[in-house]
Scaffold this motif. Structure first.
Motif: not given
Length: 373
Positions: A312-330
């Motif tokens: 199984v594959v579990h991915a990390w870490t999902f965080r809401a703040e812009n600095q942790f997101l790819p630029t596509d989703f900021r």
């Protein structure tokens, strides 16, 4: 074929580049063939150190809030006290997550140590008994990113693993559902070297709590491989090999194994991992890389390759703040403002992930609820 979300802008375009193949491939030999096959059930939501986007991480309040937000598993990182008790802290150096630096009675405990080849100065759990550690109070690790969390500084103790297990059970009974624990053994080679191995007390605690079978709501994870291979011989609970986007397991550094985490994410080494583990916990960038500017590139085949060997594959870490997101989703220019985390979930859920580690578990639960049947 794994179900894929409908095309949603960039997320849909990226998903379209992923090559899918119908059959899942042969099952792993791990556990003498007794490992359950991949389920078509919806992906797990794993509360990363609790609801750490809303409360200081690794506190019982963070774990309790995560459970009430709908998390399936809560994730405590484990380190040892001087008297061998497992406690939940992100690191054994605790000046960033407790008030120890302000406690005059412990000023003499400040030390410099080499942890996994890196010189670290501060206060370390292995220099405190549990009784002493319980006098400290937790604080927010990222105060500039999550200033509202600092209002809870000084309110909560450092919890033991037993307290985390008890909380999961009591909250689960109250809510009428099972809540799992997903502990990570931190720096196992280091703790072994100072005579405080993590594996034996962990397995003993799981046995005392009757969390021993493959169906137990427990998954044990580590960035090192040797301790997971040791645990595979000690317990039947499920194991997950953590894979970062850079670097290598520290036990490989010690043993001279040349393989890196990126090497371990390749198909041949995923097959090797499947001989002792049930899944992989991957840095998101191993699944969907980013360019130098933080923009998303095409997905890799890691999810498909892992599923083919029964992992199984579990991915990390999902965080809401812009600095942790790819630029596509900021959204906007403030690095600490919330971006479009839902779009990131849609992208990664669409890859066929089996679970996500989330700092704000309510957002992962909400995005999962929007998946098509």
């Amino acid at each position: 074929m794994r179900r894929v979300l409908p095309a949603l802008g960039l997320a849909g375009a990226l998903l379209a580049t992923l090559v899918t193949t119908g059959a899942a491939g042969p099952a792993s030999a791990h556990g003498s063939g007794d490992r359950p096959s991949r389920s078509s059930a919806e992906p797990l939501v794993i509360a990363h150190r609790g609801a750490s986007g809303y409360r200081p991480e690794h506190t019982l309040e963070a774990f309790r809030l995560a459970i009430r937000m709908g998390a399936d598993y809560i994730e405590p990182d484990l380190v040892a006290t001087r008297d061998g008790v497992l406690v939940a802290r992100h690191e054994n150096e605790i000046s960033g997550t407790t008030d120890v630096a302000t406690r005059t009675e412990f000023l003499g405990r400040k030390a410099t140590k080499t942890i996994d080849g890196v010189s670290v100065t501060g206060w370390f759990t292995e220099d405190f008994t549990l009784t002493e550690l319980k006098t400290l109070r937790a604080k927010e690790r990222l105060p500039l990113v999550r200033p509202t969390n600092t209002t809870f500084d000084g309110r909560f103790e450092v919890p033991t693993l037993q307290e985390v297990v008890d909380l999961a059970r009591s909250e689960g009974r109250r809510l009428g559902r099972t809540v799992g624990i997903y502990p990570e053994t931190k720096h196992p080679t280091y703790f072994q070297s100072i005579g405080l191995p993590l594996e034996e007390p962990l397995v003993d605690l799981l046995r005392r709590n009757r969390l021993t079978g493959r169906k137990a709501p427990v998954i044990v994870q580590s960035f090192e491989t040797a301790n997971l291979r040791k645990l595979d011989k000690m317990t039947d609970v499920r194991l997950a090999q953590l894979l970062d986007a850079a670097g290598k397991p520290y036990d490989f550094v010690v043993s001279g194994d040349p393989r890196t985490y990126q090497d371990l994410a390749k198909a041949a080494n995923l097959k090797w991992i499947s001989t002792y583990a049930d899944g992989v916990g991957t840095n998101k960038n191993l699944l969907v890389p980013r360019d130098a500017g933080g923009k998303l590139l095409a997905p890799t085949t890691v999810v498909r390759d892992a599923h083919r060997v029964g992992l199984v594959v579990h991915a990390w870490t999902f965080r809401a703040e812009n600095q942790f997101l790819p630029t596509d989703f900021r959204l906007g220019a403030d690095p600490n403002a919330r971006g479009d985390l839902t779009a990131e979930y849609e992208l990664f859920y669409g890859l066929g992930l089996d679970g996500v580690f989330a700092d704000q578990p309510d957002t992962a639960v909400a995005a999962r609820a929007g998946l098509p049947d």
